[in-house]
Design a protein around this motif. Structure first.
Motif, PDB file in Angstrom:
ATOM      1  N   HIS A 286       0.835  -1.208   0.000  1.00  0.00           N
ATOM      2  CA  HIS A 286       0.000   0.000   0.000  1.00  0.00           C
ATOM      3  C   HIS A 286       0.864   1.251   0.000  1.00  0.00           C
ATOM      4  O   HIS A 286       1.096   1.853   1.050  1.00  0.00           O
ATOM      5  N   PRO A 287       1.307   1.692  -1.160  1.00  0.00           N
ATOM      6  CA  PRO A 287       2.131   2.899  -1.205  1.00  0.00           C
ATOM      7  C   PRO A 287       1.432   4.118  -0.623  1.00  0.00           C
ATOM      8  O   PRO A 287       2.087   5.051  -0.145  1.00  0.00           O
ATOM      9  N   GLU A 288       0.081   4.100  -0.610  1.00  0.00           N
ATOM     10  CA  GLU A 288      -0.668   5.224  -0.034  1.00  0.00           C
ATOM     11  C   GLU A 288      -0.484   5.321   1.479  1.00  0.00           C
ATOM     12  O   GLU A 288      -0.865   6.338   2.089  1.00  0.00           O
ATOM     13  N   MET A 289       0.085   4.291   2.086  1.00  0.00           N
ATOM     14  CA  MET A 289       0.351   4.337   3.522  1.00  0.00           C
ATOM     15  C   MET A 289       1.321   5.469   3.853  1.00  0.00           C
ATOM     16  O   MET A 289       1.244   6.070   4.927  1.00  0.00           O
ATOM     17  N   ASP A 290       2.242   5.761   2.923  1.00  0.00           N
ATOM     18  CA  ASP A 290       3.184   6.879   3.093  1.00  0.00           C
ATOM     19  C   ASP A 290       2.449   8.158   2.693  1.00  0.00           C
ATOM     20  O   ASP A 290       2.605   8.674   1.580  1.00  0.00           O
ATOM     21  N   LYS A 291       1.651   8.672   3.596  1.00  0.00           N
ATOM     22  CA  LYS A 291       0.726   9.754   3.277  1.00  0.00           C
ATOM     23  C   LYS A 291       1.423  11.026   2.814  1.00  0.00           C
ATOM     24  O   LYS A 291       0.926  11.743   1.942  1.00  0.00           O
ATOM     25  N   ASN A 292       2.576  11.339   3.404  1.00  0.00           N
ATOM     26  CA  ASN A 292       3.271  12.572   3.034  1.00  0.00           C
ATOM     27  C   ASN A 292       4.393  12.347   2.026  1.00  0.00           C
ATOM     28  O   ASN A 292       5.085  13.291   1.642  1.00  0.00           O
ATOM     29  N   GLY A 293       4.584  11.096   1.600  1.00  0.00           N
ATOM     30  CA  GLY A 293       5.557  10.795   0.560  1.00  0.00           C
ATOM     31  C   GLY A 293       7.004  11.015   0.947  1.00  0.00           C
ATOM     32  O   GLY A 293       7.878  11.148   0.075  1.00  0.00           O
ATOM     33  N   ASP A 294       7.301  10.987   2.265  1.00  0.00           N
ATOM     34  CA  ASP A 294       8.673  11.247   2.691  1.00  0.00           C
ATOM     35  C   ASP A 294       9.516   9.975   2.815  1.00  0.00           C
ATOM     36  O   ASP A 294      10.693  10.036   3.179  1.00  0.00           O
ATOM     37  N   GLY A 295       8.908   8.820   2.523  1.00  0.00           N
ATOM     38  CA  GLY A 295       9.647   7.559   2.616  1.00  0.00           C
ATOM     39  C   GLY A 295       9.831   7.060   4.028  1.00  0.00           C
ATOM     40  O   GLY A 295      10.472   6.030   4.240  1.00  0.00           O
TER      41      GLY A 295
ATOM     42  N   ASP B  30      -4.138  13.236  10.406  1.00  0.00           N
ATOM     43  CA  ASP B  30      -3.828  12.379   9.263  1.00  0.00           C
ATOM     44  C   ASP B  30      -2.332  12.214   9.015  1.00  0.00           C
ATOM     45  O   ASP B  30      -1.927  11.532   8.075  1.00  0.00           O
ATOM     46  N   GLU B  31      -1.508  12.819   9.863  1.00  0.00           N
ATOM     47  CA  GLU B  31      -0.057  12.582   9.765  1.00  0.00           C
ATOM     48  C   GLU B  31       0.304  11.173  10.239  1.00  0.00           C
ATOM     49  O   GLU B  31       1.369  10.656   9.909  1.00  0.00           O
ATOM     50  N   ILE B  32      -0.559  10.550  11.017  1.00  0.00           N
ATOM     51  CA  ILE B  32      -0.281   9.230  11.594  1.00  0.00           C
ATOM     52  C   ILE B  32      -0.405   8.176  10.498  1.00  0.00           C
ATOM     53  O   ILE B  32      -1.449   8.056   9.852  1.00  0.00           O
TER      54      ILE B  32
END
Length: 383
Positions: A191-200, A262-264
């Protein structure tokens, strides 16, 4: 959001036979186990414990098994208590005492059981430092066998001080957290969407158990190290205790979800009771309301795979849990108590061996539970 987190091979492995045939009311926790440094196997087998043959006392009554848990507010302990009661049917007279989180209360309960002539004592101790006092009571009562469960006595000198001491726990060292960590890795990769802020990085909240419990710190540490060892960087937003308790975990999560929203990207809970409290909190804040189809979603994972957690896994409100096999542990506890009270080898009729680390512990495997194999965990509670 039901994703393929864990290989279907876990289901096959969990259906493997454990012991030869035997039998298992809840409240609030988990708990835990043990001291080897190695992480548990990823595909443990769920087996069925042997039901000891009936062994009535000479007066025609069944012998007494003195049994106690440290608190009935601990879900997992309550399920072990139920398993002990079920497995004792036709074998022992037993009433599992509630230690009420008070060691003095539990010691009095052990005194009462020994005064009644208990053939064996089995206990999830309130405070592991009380183990020597319990051992002394059993010695003074005529070398009565003692079986510690759930909270492992990790001091090998204490364990070695009494020949008639045994332990029943889950696989040790990481207390199921390595499996939990691998489940998170699998989810992250699927689930790449799990990385909500795209910072890896994985923004994590780690909800720990009671600091006085043997499993609490290892679970918190191992879940993180398993993830970072796989090359995934973690940013720990919060790491604090929920004391194994639903209400306490909800209270902590209320503040955290308000602060981070939603940062969590993952909430790791050291047991299911706390995971359920976390779920109540995030749903009150508008997350996870549609389960796997929620527009706003915070992945949550627990340990124990309790019945009340399984429906949340099926709906996708949480991503999974790690089964700690209360049913088999209860059966093994009763089987060992029966064997030693009859002068037999403690593992007679059981397909188990004691750990070689000096703990004198039988270790029952953990297993990953997701939406794809909740039936495996549900079968643990059908007896």
């Amino acid at each position: 959001m039901r994703k393929k987190l864990i290989s279907v091979m876990l289901t096959a492995a969990m259906t493997a036979s454990l012991l030869a045939g035997c039998g298992s009311e809840p409240a609030q926790e988990s708990q835990p186990q043990e001291t080897t440094e190695a992480a548990p196997e990823q595909a443990p087998a769920q087996e069925e414990a042997a039901q000891p043959e009936e062994a009535p006392a000479d007066n025609g009554e069944l012998p007494i098994l003195g049994a106690g848990i440290y608190s009935s507010t601990d879900n997992f302990n309550s399920y072990i208590a139920k398993a002990i009661t079920g497995a004792s049917d036709g074998v022992f007279q037993v009433n599992v005492d509630d230690g009420q989180m008070d060691q003095a209360t539990q010691l009095n309960q052990i005194d009462t059981a020994l005064a009644k002539g208990a053939a064996a004592i089995c206990v999830s101790v309130v405070d592991i430092t009380a183990a020597p006092a319990i051992i002394q009571k059993c010695q003074d009562a005529g070398n009565v066998p003692i079986i510690f469960f759930n909270k492992e006595i990790t001091d090998k000198e204490v364990v070695g001080s009494y020949d008639n001491l045994y332990q029943v726990t889950s696989t040790g060292g990481d207390y199921g957290a390595a499996i939990q960590g691998q489940m998170i890795i699998d989810y992250w990769e699927a689930h790449p969407e799990m990385d909500k802020n795209g910072d890896g990085k994985l923004q994590m909240i780690n909800v720990m158990g009671d600091p006085g419990h043997t499993a609490s710190q290892p679970r918190a540490d191992y879940v993180e190290s398993t993830i970072t060892d796989a090359g995934i960087e973690i940013e720990v937003l919060e790491r604090d205790t929920g004391m194994w308790d639903t209400a306490k975990a909800k209270e902590k999560m209320d503040a955290w979800v308000s602060k981070y929203g939603d940062e969590i990207e993952i909430v790791v809970c050291a047991n299911d009771a706390m995971a359920l409290g976390v779920l109540q909190s995030v749903e009150a804040a508008g997350f996870n309301l549609e389960g796997a189809d929620s527009e706003q979603y915070i992945p949550i994972i627990g340990i124990d795979a309790l019945p009340e957690m399984l429906e949340k896994i099926e709906s996708g409100e949480v991503i999974g849990s790690v089964l700690q096999d209360a049913s088999t542990q209860g059966k093994v506890i009763v089987a060992i108590a029966h064997n030693v009270s009859q002068g037999k080898d403690p593992l007679d009729g059981l397909d188990f061996e004691f750990d070689t680390d000096g703990s004198k512990a039988v270790r029952v495997p953990y297993a990953a539970i997701t939406a794809e194999n909740v039936d495996v965990a549900a079968a643990n509670y059908t007896e």
